[in-house]
Write a protein that holds these residues in place. Structure first.
Motif, PDB file in Angstrom:
ATOM      1  N   SER A 155      59.047  -3.905  25.200  1.00  0.00           N
ATOM      2  CA  SER A 155      59.223  -2.944  24.628  1.00  0.00           C
ATOM      3  C   SER A 155      58.419  -1.808  25.478  1.00  0.00           C
ATOM      4  N   SER A 156      59.212  -0.392  25.516  1.00  0.00           N
ATOM      5  CA  SER A 156      58.614   0.690  26.176  1.00  0.00           C
ATOM      6  C   SER A 156      57.616   1.508  25.293  1.00  0.00           C
ATOM      7  N   LYS A 193      65.339   3.524  13.715  1.00  0.00           N
ATOM      8  CA  LYS A 193      64.466   4.220  14.458  1.00  0.00           C
ATOM      9  C   LYS A 193      63.237   3.517  14.829  1.00  0.00           C
ATOM     10  N   GLU A 194      63.043   3.241  16.237  1.00  0.00           N
ATOM     11  CA  GLU A 194      62.044   2.030  16.423  1.00  0.00           C
ATOM     12  C   GLU A 194      60.641   2.707  16.261  1.00  0.00           C
ATOM     13  N   PRO A 195      59.769   1.890  16.008  1.00  0.00           N
ATOM     14  CA  PRO A 195      58.237   2.358  15.759  1.00  0.00           C
ATOM     15  C   PRO A 195      57.511   2.355  17.144  1.00  0.00           C
ATOM     16  N   ALA A 226      62.728 -13.306  12.194  1.00  0.00           N
ATOM     17  CA  ALA A 226      62.622 -14.632  12.767  1.00  0.00           C
ATOM     18  C   ALA A 226      64.130 -15.447  12.944  1.00  0.00           C
ATOM     19  N   HIS A 227      64.608 -15.332  11.629  1.00  0.00           N
ATOM     20  CA  HIS A 227      65.966 -15.976  11.645  1.00  0.00           C
ATOM     21  C   HIS A 227      66.768 -15.476  12.673  1.00  0.00           C
ATOM     22  N   HIS A 228      67.027 -13.927  12.880  1.00  0.00           N
ATOM     23  CA  HIS A 228      67.936 -13.548  13.839  1.00  0.00           C
ATOM     24  C   HIS A 228      67.547 -13.792  15.323  1.00  0.00           C
ATOM     25  N   ALA A 229      66.409 -13.365  15.384  1.00  0.00           N
ATOM     26  CA  ALA A 229      65.595 -13.959  16.652  1.00  0.00           C
ATOM     27  C   ALA A 229      66.037 -15.231  17.390  1.00  0.00           C
ATOM     28  N   GLN A 230      65.927 -16.178  16.348  1.00  0.00           N
ATOM     29  CA  GLN A 230      65.851 -17.540  16.632  1.00  0.00           C
ATOM     30  C   GLN A 230      67.658 -18.006  17.030  1.00  0.00           C
ATOM     31  N   ASN A 231      68.250 -17.328  16.289  1.00  0.00           N
ATOM     32  CA  ASN A 231      69.980 -17.345  16.234  1.00  0.00           C
ATOM     33  C   ASN A 231      70.306 -16.902  17.697  1.00  0.00           C
ATOM     34  N   ALA A 232      69.780 -15.733  18.050  1.00  0.00           N
ATOM     35  CA  ALA A 232      70.197 -15.013  19.174  1.00  0.00           C
ATOM     36  C   ALA A 232      69.527 -15.369  20.327  1.00  0.00           C
ATOM     37  N   ARG A 233      68.223 -15.865  20.350  1.00  0.00           N
ATOM     38  CA  ARG A 233      67.568 -16.033  21.676  1.00  0.00           C
ATOM     39  C   ARG A 233      66.857 -17.529  21.612  1.00  0.00           C
ATOM     40  N   SER A 241      54.079  -7.003  23.428  1.00  0.00           N
ATOM     41  CA  SER A 241      55.014  -6.063  23.815  1.00  0.00           C
ATOM     42  C   SER A 241      56.731  -6.694  23.784  1.00  0.00           C
ATOM     43  N   VAL A 242      56.503  -7.936  24.153  1.00  0.00           N
ATOM     44  CA  VAL A 242      57.813  -8.791  23.893  1.00  0.00           C
ATOM     45  C   VAL A 242      58.247  -8.992  22.518  1.00  0.00           C
ATOM     46  N   VAL A 243      57.124  -9.144  21.650  1.00  0.00           N
ATOM     47  CA  VAL A 243      57.585  -9.632  20.169  1.00  0.00           C
ATOM     48  C   VAL A 243      57.956  -8.078  19.543  1.00  0.00           C
ATOM     49  N   LEU A 244      57.563  -7.093  19.988  1.00  0.00           N
ATOM     50  CA  LEU A 244      57.893  -5.643  19.348  1.00  0.00           C
ATOM     51  C   LEU A 244      59.393  -5.502  19.852  1.00  0.00           C
ATOM     52  N   ALA A 245      59.720  -5.725  21.137  1.00  0.00           N
ATOM     53  CA  ALA A 245      60.901  -5.543  21.859  1.00  0.00           C
ATOM     54  C   ALA A 245      62.000  -6.423  20.992  1.00  0.00           C
ATOM     55  N   ASP A 246      61.749  -7.608  20.554  1.00  0.00           N
ATOM     56  CA  ASP A 246      62.481  -8.454  19.819  1.00  0.00           C
ATOM     57  C   ASP A 246      62.768  -8.080  18.438  1.00  0.00           C
ATOM     58  N   THR A 247      61.707  -7.633  17.970  1.00  0.00           N
ATOM     59  CA  THR A 247      62.033  -6.748  16.556  1.00  0.00           C
ATOM     60  C   THR A 247      62.945  -5.541  16.513  1.00  0.00           C
ATOM     61  N   GLU A 248      62.746  -4.959  17.670  1.00  0.00           N
ATOM     62  CA  GLU A 248      63.882  -3.725  17.993  1.00  0.00           C
ATOM     63  C   GLU A 248      65.231  -4.118  18.034  1.00  0.00           C
ATOM     64  N   ASP A 249      65.440  -5.391  18.958  1.00  0.00           N
ATOM     65  CA  ASP A 249      66.823  -5.802  18.982  1.00  0.00           C
ATOM     66  C   ASP A 249      67.374  -6.220  17.661  1.00  0.00           C
ATOM     67  N   VAL A 250      66.420  -7.050  16.777  1.00  0.00           N
ATOM     68  CA  VAL A 250      67.040  -7.349  15.810  1.00  0.00           C
ATOM     69  C   VAL A 250      67.247  -6.433  14.539  1.00  0.00           C
ATOM     70  N   TRP A 251      66.314  -5.690  14.333  1.00  0.00           N
ATOM     71  CA  TRP A 251      66.623  -4.495  13.568  1.00  0.00           C
ATOM     72  C   TRP A 251      67.716  -3.617  13.884  1.00  0.00           C
TER      73      TRP A 251
END
Length: 293
Positions: free
Chosen positions: A9-10, A110-112, A218-225, A88-98
């Motif tokens: 994430s940036s 809106k990303e935090p 976690a559900h969506h991150a696992q399904n996607a990645r 940063s990677v975890v935050l990016a993953d939450t951005e993609d999911v939400w």
């Protein structure tokens, strides 16, 4: 947990080498909401489950000073800073999911910002302290974490593992989702209309919903990645158990007092994370309508 090589994430702000802000800081934009801090009896002065800014104010014997909020430009993690790279990677993953979840519902996410600090830092909710543990401030829509908390999580609370660390971030992002949905403001608005025991009960439902939202991620991150490895879910469930109000009160050597709970019991925190993970559906996280938590 499989995270190396994934997008970073940036929206990461590193304040570890900058001005941490002195002793000022007002209470703006509502209460700060977090995965909690550590019980006083357990870790010599840390507390868990009550508004961190209120605790610091009460312990210092002071009131609420005028607001001062520090801003800093977002910085990408240094290549050799693995822990910062991880969050940063975890935050990016939450951005993609939400982003996907909100878009499917016809909304815009809106990303935090994730603020990494050391010791203390100013926030729109007051002076942030490492002893508070990770927390979310709705006033500036930022998640705050002193990365030293992960050593506490592992060595003092007995909750090791990268996915346990990811669960911490996902829980705080869950509070951001609640803020965007207007849930946090409604709960905060009840503060002056109910007694402390009733407000604690509302806080429990708010925290359990954030646990459930972490499970949705976690559900969506696992399904996607396919980010999960053997033992990851167990790691998150163990972390949820270690930071249950009842577990922390027992660990602190005190009596378990349900009326004082603000985050939920170990079993409740595990149950709601599991609910989110199993369903991946935001509506399944309606803790406020649930008859049994």
């Amino acid at each position: 947990m499989k995270w190396e090589g994934n997008r970073e994430s940036s929206n990461v702000e590193d304040r570890r080498d900058g001005d941490s802000g002195g002793s000022g800081g007002g209470m703006l934009g509502g209460r700060s909401v977090g995965i909690g801090t550590i019980v006083i009896a357990l870790l010599g002065g840390w507390m868990f489950g009550i508004n961190p800014m209120t605790i610091i104010s009460l312990l210092s014997g002071g009131g609420v000073p005028s607001a001062q909020v520090q801003e800093a430009p977002a910085q990408r993690p240094p290549k050799d800073d693995q822990l910062k790279k991880f969050v940063s990677v975890v935050l990016a993953d939450t951005e993609d999911v939400w982003t996907g979840v909100f878009a499917k519902a016809g909304g815009t996410y809106k990303e935090p910002t994730l603020v990494v600090f050391r010791g203390s830092t100013r926030t729109a909710c007051g002076q942030g302290q490492a002893a508070m543990g990770p927390f979310y401030c709705p006033g500036d829509q930022k998640v705050y974490i002193d990365l030293g908390f992960y050593e506490t999580l592992k060595n003092r609370l007995g909750a090791p593992g990268e996915f346990a660390q990811a669960y911490v971030i996902a829980h705080e992002v869950g509070h951001h989702v609640q803020n965007l949905m207007g849930i946090s403001a409604k709960v905060d608005g009840m503060r002056s209309r109910v007694n402390q025991t009733q407000y604690n009960a509302l806080s429990v439902r708010l925290e359990l919903q954030a646990d459930c939202f972490a499970g949705v991620w976690a559900h969506h991150a696992q399904n996607a990645r396919q980010i999960l490895e053997n033992g990851d879910i167990e790691s998150a469930m163990n972390a949820a158990a270690k930071i249950g109000d009842d577990a922390l009160q027992r660990a602190g050597g005190g009596e378990v007092v349900p009326d004082s709970f603000t985050h939920g019991t170990s079993a409740q925190r595990q149950r709601w994370f599991s609910t989110g993970f199993q369903t991946g559906v935001v509506k399944s996280c309606d803790t406020f309508s649930a008859r049994q938590l």
